[in-house]
Design a protein around this motif. Structure first.
Motif, short mmCIF file in Angstrom:
data_model
loop_
_atom_site.label_atom_id
_atom_site.label_comp_id
_atom_site.label_asym_id
_atom_site.label_seq_id
_atom_site.Cartn_x
_atom_site.Cartn_y
_atom_site.Cartn_z
N ARG A 95 -19.23 10.17 -39.24
CA ARG A 95 -18.94 9.25 -38.11
C ARG A 95 -17.72 8.88 -38.17
O ARG A 95 -16.54 8.64 -38.31
CB ARG A 95 -18.71 9.09 -36.48
CG ARG A 95 -18.31 9.45 -35.56
CD ARG A 95 -19.10 8.13 -34.66
NE ARG A 95 -17.75 8.50 -32.88
CZ ARG A 95 -17.34 7.18 -33.42
NH1 ARG A 95 -17.90 5.83 -34.09
NH2 ARG A 95 -16.73 6.13 -32.49
N ASP A 96 -18.16 7.73 -39.04
CA ASP A 96 -17.47 6.76 -39.75
C ASP A 96 -15.70 6.69 -40.71
O ASP A 96 -15.11 6.94 -40.60
CB ASP A 96 -17.86 5.50 -40.41
CG ASP A 96 -18.53 4.54 -39.43
OD1 ASP A 96 -18.30 4.97 -37.28
OD2 ASP A 96 -19.59 3.74 -39.44
N TRP A 98 -15.38 10.35 -40.89
CA TRP A 98 -14.00 11.04 -40.16
C TRP A 98 -13.06 10.47 -39.85
O TRP A 98 -11.77 11.00 -40.23
CB TRP A 98 -15.07 11.85 -39.26
CG TRP A 98 -15.48 13.50 -39.72
CD1 TRP A 98 -17.28 13.32 -38.97
CD2 TRP A 98 -14.99 14.43 -40.01
NE1 TRP A 98 -16.97 14.15 -40.42
CE2 TRP A 98 -15.77 15.40 -40.69
CE3 TRP A 98 -13.79 14.68 -40.74
CZ2 TRP A 98 -15.32 15.95 -41.33
CZ3 TRP A 98 -13.96 16.46 -40.79
CH2 TRP A 98 -14.52 16.92 -41.93
#
Length: 362
Positions: A95-96, A98
């Motif tokens: 997620r980071d 992205w």
């Protein structure tokens, strides 16, 4: 590791090919830098080298994410078996990644817009602060050591990210400067990441160096293409990201807390240029955000150095401070003081060199 060899070489090849393609298209559609009073070049040069840098990084990151998701689903197996040990951690932090990629894309688009339309500095600053805040808040791209207050660490990190973006934007003023120095700085930071066992930060650093090097071979004097703001903002963002996410100090390794100053030493020369140019503009009653030809590289050039000599001087000065930064993690307090003094002396030599003698004509 196989990845350590394949990643930078592959990124270099893709970036060099994309840079060649972008240059041809840019010359065809007149996406070029034309001579202006506030610019040093005197010929028409293709713009858009940042397109190759950004998309090389983006394509490799997207390929890595896709490979990780497929490996997690059991559909593919890693060629390098050691990577499977880090799969879960990579997925957890995807997620980071992205968020980081989205932030870089925003900066890239902002830079493209500015390269084409010449936006005002305050709009660019507003977007930079927004992107930096998003990276710090949603991807944990922030300093955390010794400061327990998240609000303070977020604020400091946002200021650092915006500052480093503009440092490399300022550096993009002469052939080969911004790209060459960025590679040296990240190479220095990479030694700390590898020493700390940070596999993914090391991989991102190798990818960055390969992507920038592919452009740099076209940008080294005499430049055949410029990166433009669409590249310099992205480069500065990734240098800031890597400097914040790299671990410099390990309590059990016997090193001192002064190791956390490693990024400042690695960035001493570009920070010197940023601060000195800003001071000169303010002293002259000018806006520090408006471009001119008073950068360190320009001042050296006017004292008789060629473009190639100027670029090499900047590289060597950055290597001098960078080598000291590498050893900062391994020395005692006295050694650290000597390294700091050496860095200041290097900057003093730079200041004397650029200020001595009668300026030569362009």
């Amino acid at each position: 590791m196989i990845l350590a060899m394949v990643l930078p070489v592959g990124a270099f090849g893709v970036s060099a090919a994309l840079t060649s393609l972008v240059r041809k298209v840019a010359l065809t559609v007149d996406f070029c830098a034309h001579p202006r009073q506030d610019r040093y070049h005197r010929t028409v040069i293709a713009l858009g080298g940042g397109i190759a840098i950004f998309w090389t990084i983006a394509l490799f990151v997207l390929a890595g994410l896709a490979g990780a998701y497929l490996a997690e689903a059991g559909r593919i197996a890693f060629i390098d078996k050691s990577l499977s040990d880090h799969l879960e951690g990579f997925i957890n932090r995807s997620r980071d990644l992205w968020v980081v990629l989205g932030c870089a894309a925003m900066l890239h688009l902002l830079g493209l817009w500015d390269d084409k339309k010449r936006l005002g500095p305050y709009l660019k600053l507003a977007v930079q602060f927004g992107v930096a805040t998003a990276a710090a808040v949603f991807a944990d791209v922030r300093v955390e050591m010794f400061i327990p207050n998240k609000v303070i660490t977020t604020l400091l990190s946002v200021l650092w990210i915006v500052g480093i973006m503009n440092v490399f934007n300022f550096l993009d003023n002469m052939d080969g400067c911004s790209a060459g120095i960025a590679m040296i700085v990240v190479g220095v930071l990479l030694t700390a990441a590898v020493g700390s066992g940070q596999v993914f930060i090391s991989g991102l650093g190798l990818l960055f160096i390969g992507a920038v090097a592919g452009f740099w071979v076209w940008n080294f004097p005499p430049a055949k293409i410029f990166m433009g703001d669409c590249g310099s903002l992205v480069i500065g963002f990734f240098v800031a990201l890597l400097s914040l996410r790299t671990t410099y100090y390990h309590q059990n390794d016997g090193g001192g807390l002064y190791a956390v100053f490693m990024p400042l030493l690695a960035l001493a020369v570009p920070l010197y240029d940023f601060v000195s140019v800003t001071f000169l503009r303010i002293k002259q009653g000018k806006s520090p955000l408006v471009g001119d030809t008073q950068h360190f590289s320009h001042r050296l050039r006017r004292r008789g150095l060629t473009d190639t000599q100027t670029a090499l001087t900047l590289y060597l000065a950055t290597l001098c401070t960078g080598l000291g930064a590498i050893f900062l993690r391994q020395v005692d307090f006295v050694g650290a003081i000597l390294i700091f003094v050496q860095t200041l002396m290097t900057l003093a030599i730079v200041a004397i060199l650029e200020a001595t003698g009668k300026p030569c004509d362009q």
